[in-house]
Design a protein around this motif. Structure first.
Motif, mmCIF file in Angstrom:
data_model
loop_
_atom_site.group_PDB
_atom_site.id
_atom_site.type_symbol
_atom_site.label_atom_id
_atom_site.label_comp_id
_atom_site.label_asym_id
_atom_site.label_seq_id
_atom_site.Cartn_x
_atom_site.Cartn_y
_atom_site.Cartn_z
ATOM 1 N N GLU A 249 0.829 -1.191 0.000
ATOM 2 C CA GLU A 249 0.000 0.000 0.000
ATOM 3 C C GLU A 249 0.870 1.250 0.000
ATOM 4 O O GLU A 249 1.896 1.305 0.653
ATOM 5 C CB GLU A 249 -0.921 -0.013 1.226
ATOM 6 N N ALA A 250 0.418 2.239 -0.767
ATOM 7 C CA ALA A 250 1.197 3.461 -0.909
ATOM 8 C C ALA A 250 1.083 4.324 0.334
ATOM 9 O O ALA A 250 0.086 4.312 1.031
ATOM 10 C CB ALA A 250 0.697 4.237 -2.119
ATOM 11 N N ASP A 251 2.157 5.057 0.620
ATOM 12 C CA ASP A 251 2.149 6.051 1.684
ATOM 13 C C ASP A 251 2.157 7.421 1.030
ATOM 14 O O ASP A 251 3.113 7.781 0.348
ATOM 15 C CB ASP A 251 3.365 5.876 2.581
ATOM 16 N N ILE A 252 1.097 8.156 1.243
ATOM 17 C CA ILE A 252 0.973 9.491 0.663
ATOM 18 C C ILE A 252 0.728 10.481 1.770
ATOM 19 O O ILE A 252 -0.132 10.260 2.624
ATOM 20 C CB ILE A 252 -0.193 9.555 -0.337
ATOM 21 N N TYR A 253 1.480 11.555 1.738
ATOM 22 C CA TYR A 253 1.429 12.532 2.802
ATOM 23 C C TYR A 253 1.004 13.878 2.239
ATOM 24 O O TYR A 253 1.472 14.298 1.183
ATOM 25 C CB TYR A 253 2.805 12.656 3.461
ATOM 26 N N THR B 79 5.900 7.907 -1.205
ATOM 27 C CA THR B 79 7.175 7.205 -1.002
ATOM 28 C C THR B 79 7.264 5.907 -1.797
ATOM 29 O O THR B 79 8.192 5.129 -1.598
ATOM 30 C CB THR B 79 7.351 6.888 0.496
ATOM 31 N N MET B 80 6.316 5.656 -2.677
ATOM 32 C CA MET B 80 6.275 4.382 -3.386
ATOM 33 C C MET B 80 6.849 4.454 -4.787
ATOM 34 O O MET B 80 6.819 3.466 -5.507
ATOM 35 C CB MET B 80 4.838 3.862 -3.442
ATOM 36 N N GLY B 81 7.333 5.616 -5.196
ATOM 37 C CA GLY B 81 7.895 5.719 -6.535
ATOM 38 C C GLY B 81 6.868 5.674 -7.643
ATOM 39 O O GLY B 81 7.208 5.384 -8.794
ATOM 40 N N HIS B 82 5.622 5.983 -7.322
ATOM 41 C CA HIS B 82 4.577 5.972 -8.347
ATOM 42 C C HIS B 82 4.828 7.064 -9.380
ATOM 43 O O HIS B 82 5.174 8.199 -9.023
ATOM 44 C CB HIS B 82 3.203 6.185 -7.714
ATOM 45 N N ASP B 83 4.613 6.719 -10.645
ATOM 46 C CA ASP B 83 4.866 7.721 -11.679
ATOM 47 C C ASP B 83 3.670 8.663 -11.867
ATOM 48 O O ASP B 83 3.848 9.805 -12.254
ATOM 49 C CB ASP B 83 5.226 7.045 -13.010
ATOM 50 N N LYS B 84 2.475 8.205 -11.577
ATOM 51 C CA LYS B 84 1.285 9.029 -11.805
ATOM 52 C C LYS B 84 0.799 9.628 -10.485
ATOM 53 O O LYS B 84 0.719 8.955 -9.468
ATOM 54 C CB LYS B 84 0.179 8.184 -12.444
ATOM 55 N N MET B 85 0.466 10.931 -10.534
ATOM 56 C CA MET B 85 -0.080 11.613 -9.368
ATOM 57 C C MET B 85 -1.225 12.519 -9.787
ATOM 58 O O MET B 85 -1.278 12.977 -10.940
ATOM 59 C CB MET B 85 1.019 12.413 -8.638
ATOM 60 N N TYR B 86 -2.123 12.764 -8.838
ATOM 61 C CA TYR B 86 -3.381 13.457 -9.137
ATOM 62 C C TYR B 86 -3.741 14.415 -7.999
ATOM 63 O O TYR B 86 -3.447 14.154 -6.839
ATOM 64 C CB TYR B 86 -4.524 12.440 -9.264
ATOM 65 N N TRP B 87 -4.422 15.502 -8.354
ATOM 66 C CA TRP B 87 -5.064 16.376 -7.379
ATOM 67 C C TRP B 87 -6.559 16.424 -7.666
ATOM 68 O O TRP B 87 -6.976 16.640 -8.817
ATOM 69 C CB TRP B 87 -4.516 17.803 -7.456
ATOM 70 N N TYR B 88 -7.337 16.221 -6.598
ATOM 71 C CA TYR B 88 -8.787 16.314 -6.683
ATOM 72 C C TYR B 88 -9.271 17.427 -5.759
ATOM 73 O O TYR B 88 -8.695 17.673 -4.705
ATOM 74 C CB TYR B 88 -9.450 15.009 -6.241
ATOM 75 N N GLN B 89 -10.383 18.033 -6.138
ATOM 76 C CA GLN B 89 -11.068 19.001 -5.286
ATOM 77 C C GLN B 89 -12.408 18.418 -4.886
ATOM 78 O O GLN B 89 -13.127 17.858 -5.732
ATOM 79 C CB GLN B 89 -11.256 20.332 -6.019
ATOM 80 N N GLN B 90 -12.726 18.520 -3.604
ATOM 81 C CA GLN B 90 -13.978 17.945 -3.110
ATOM 82 C C GLN B 90 -14.636 18.902 -2.144
ATOM 83 O O GLN B 90 -14.111 19.194 -1.076
ATOM 84 C CB GLN B 90 -13.718 16.607 -2.410
ATOM 85 N N ASP B 91 -15.819 19.412 -2.498
ATOM 86 C CA ASP B 91 -16.605 20.222 -1.589
ATOM 87 C C ASP B 91 -17.293 19.295 -0.592
ATOM 88 O O ASP B 91 -17.544 18.117 -0.898
ATOM 89 C CB ASP B 91 -17.618 21.059 -2.354
#
Lengths: 110, 115
Positions: A1-5, A26-38
């Protein structure tokens, strides 16, 4: 499981201020995303990246900008915060088709 | 257009009762399918996923989901709900044939559990 901070977890800031929301994985993932949530609403993709120096705008128009200089780091910047930017911002990463999410940053602009 | 529908905005069940949350998608081919759970003020946690093979998939926290191609559905189930299951549940699809690695999310179902 990925660790995202994500930091900060909560931010209250005045109108016109410049802010940067941090996201690291910290997992070396190549893809990253930003979401907005009201509150109580669905997630909207605002930015994504397939790798270093690769960034694209998402499906929801946003006044924020992002950068991807290092694989593990994907910060989001608002040059001049406005009350309309008040929302929760979620960062995610993946190496294939499964996305792992950070805890989110709740932003309030007064 | 590709879309994901979660018809139930709110669901209330008693603790110990069974649960089914509905998810339907609109897409030409079978996409990859996911269920996530979000507790208040938190990020999303992956409950389970379907890529191919057995249409009944088991996930964490005692959840399972069944993929039905004929109905374009991927419903989430739990035989006996616990008070700690109260949260928001999101269905997501990834139309992998598009090569975009982007999710399409449903609008979510908020689960309330009565003691």
């Amino acid at each position: 499981e990925a660790d995202i901070y994500q930091t900060p977890r909560y931010l209250v800031i005045g109108t016109g201020k410049k802010i940067t929301l941090e996201c690291s994985q910290t997992m070396g993932h190549d893809k990253m995303y930003w979401y907005q949530q009201d509150p109580g609403m669905e997630l909207h993709l605002i930015h994504y990246s397939y790798g270093v120096n690769s960034t694209e705008k998402g499906d929801l128009s946003s006044e924020s900008t992002v950068s991807r200089i290092r694989t593990e780091h994907f910060p989001l910047t608002l040059e001049s915060a406005r009350p309309s930017h008040t929302s929760q911002y979620l960062c995610a990463s993946s190496s294939s088709y499964e996305q792992y999410f950070g805890p989110g940053t709740r932003l309030t602009v007064t | 257009a590709q879309s994901v529908t979660q018809p139930d905005i709110h669901i209330t069940v008693s603790e110990g009762a069974s649960l089914e949350l509905r998810c339907n998608y609109s897409y030409g081919a079978t996409p990859y399918l996911f269920w996530y759970v979000q507790s208040p003020g938190q990020g999303l946690q992956l409950l389970l996923k379907y890529f191919s093979g057995d249409t009944l998939v088991q996930g964490i926290k005692g959840f399972e989901a069944e993929f039905k191609r004929s109905q374009s559905s991927f419903n989430l189930r739990k035989p006996s709900v616990h008070w700690s299951d109260a949260a928001e549940y999101f269905c997501a699809v990834e139309p992998y044939t598009s090569g975009t690695y982007k999710y399409i999310f449903g609008t979510g179902t908020r689960l309330k559990v009565l003691a």
